[in-house]
Design an enzyme around this catalytic site. Structure first.
Site, short mmCIF file in Angstrom:
data_model
loop_
_atom_site.label_atom_id
_atom_site.label_comp_id
_atom_site.label_asym_id
_atom_site.label_seq_id
_atom_site.Cartn_x
_atom_site.Cartn_y
_atom_site.Cartn_z
N ASP A 53 0.86 -1.18 0.00
CA ASP A 53 0.00 0.00 0.00
C ASP A 53 0.89 1.23 0.00
O ASP A 53 2.08 1.17 0.26
CB ASP A 53 -0.98 0.00 1.18
CG ASP A 53 -0.29 0.17 2.52
OD1 ASP A 53 0.95 0.23 2.54
OD2 ASP A 53 -0.99 0.26 3.53
N LYS A 71 -9.48 0.38 24.10
CA LYS A 71 -9.09 0.79 22.75
C LYS A 71 -9.03 -0.44 21.87
O LYS A 71 -8.48 -1.47 22.25
CB LYS A 71 -7.72 1.47 22.78
CG LYS A 71 -7.11 1.78 21.41
CD LYS A 71 -5.78 2.48 21.54
CE LYS A 71 -4.71 1.63 22.19
NZ LYS A 71 -4.33 0.44 21.36
#
Length: 238
Positions: free
Chosen positions: A10, A204
């Protein structure tokens, strides 16, 4: 590499370099662009703009939660090769041809110079220790609030536990992240602000893991009940 049938890559460097950065924030029901780091904004002298407001109560709470809900930290330990390259520049000699005397006489000074150079770098390119995603988060937060200051003020809560041999040890109140649970959890001590036995639980992780455990949301500094409207906003943000 002998052969390969598929290569995944990517443009962000997440896969190729294990580097992650904050791209967006979601608070008060709105998506905010986070591609401009606050340090870059300050250094641009008005040429760059930020889409988030650090003075906004909800945004500030989100940033503080990032600081307290992560364990990554800034850390720089130069390798021997890096030290040799620095010494080579200092004494104008090929790093591969340094003698032991060259290395030992200049090691301390070169390390000091390298650490000074590291401290002068932008937070975005500073070296860190810890999880790659957390490193990206703390690089975003540090220009806005000091990680060490916030974490020292609200330390990780711990309790005493006695083992079968009678040895007493301190146990941190946390659940580390793993790929099965897809979240981590910490309990921070808020005694500095709210008195004894005041705590903050921070979780989280993957959005769907967090949202399903919540029944309230902070909107423009006001705590509200989660309803279909906010659930729709959440789904749209994902």
């Amino acid at each position: 590499l002998g052969s390969t049938s598929c290569i995944c890559s990517d443009k962000t460097g997440t896969l190729t370099q294990n580097v992650m950065t904050v791209s967006s924030l979601w608070y008060s029901g709105e998506i905010r662009d986070g591609t401009v780091n606050y340090q870059s904004f300050l250094q641009s002298k008005g040429e760059l703009e930020v889409d988030y407001d650090i003075k906004d109560e909800t945004c500030n709470e989100l940033l503080k939660t990032v600081a307290l809900g992560t364990k990554a930290y800034f850390d720089f330990t130069p390798t021997e090769e890096t030290i040799k390259r620095k010494i080579g520049k200092m004494i104008k000699k090929n790093p591969k041809k340094l003698s032991d005397e060259d290395f030992n006489n200049n090691k301390v000074k070169s390390e000091a110079l390298l650490k000074e150079e590291e401290l002068n770098k932008a937070f975005q390119i500073r070296s860190t220790a810890g999880d790659a995603s957390e490193s990206g988060l703390i690089k975003f937060v540090e220009p806005i609030m000091s990680l060490n200051t916030v974490r020292d003020k609200y330390p990780l809560h711990s309790y005493k536990e006695k083992d079968e041999n009678g040895e007493v040890t301190a146990v941190d109140c946390e659940i580390p992240f793993n790929s099965f649970k897809k979240y981590n959890l910490m309990i921070r001590d808020l005694s500095a602000d709210k008195g004894k036995d005041s705590f903050l639980l921070i979780m989280k992780g993957a959005p769907e893991r967090i949202w399903g455990r919540c029944d309230r949301i902070l909107i423009n500094g006001e705590v509200r009940e989660i309803n279909d409207h906010w659930s729709k906003k959440f789904d749209e943000a994902r």
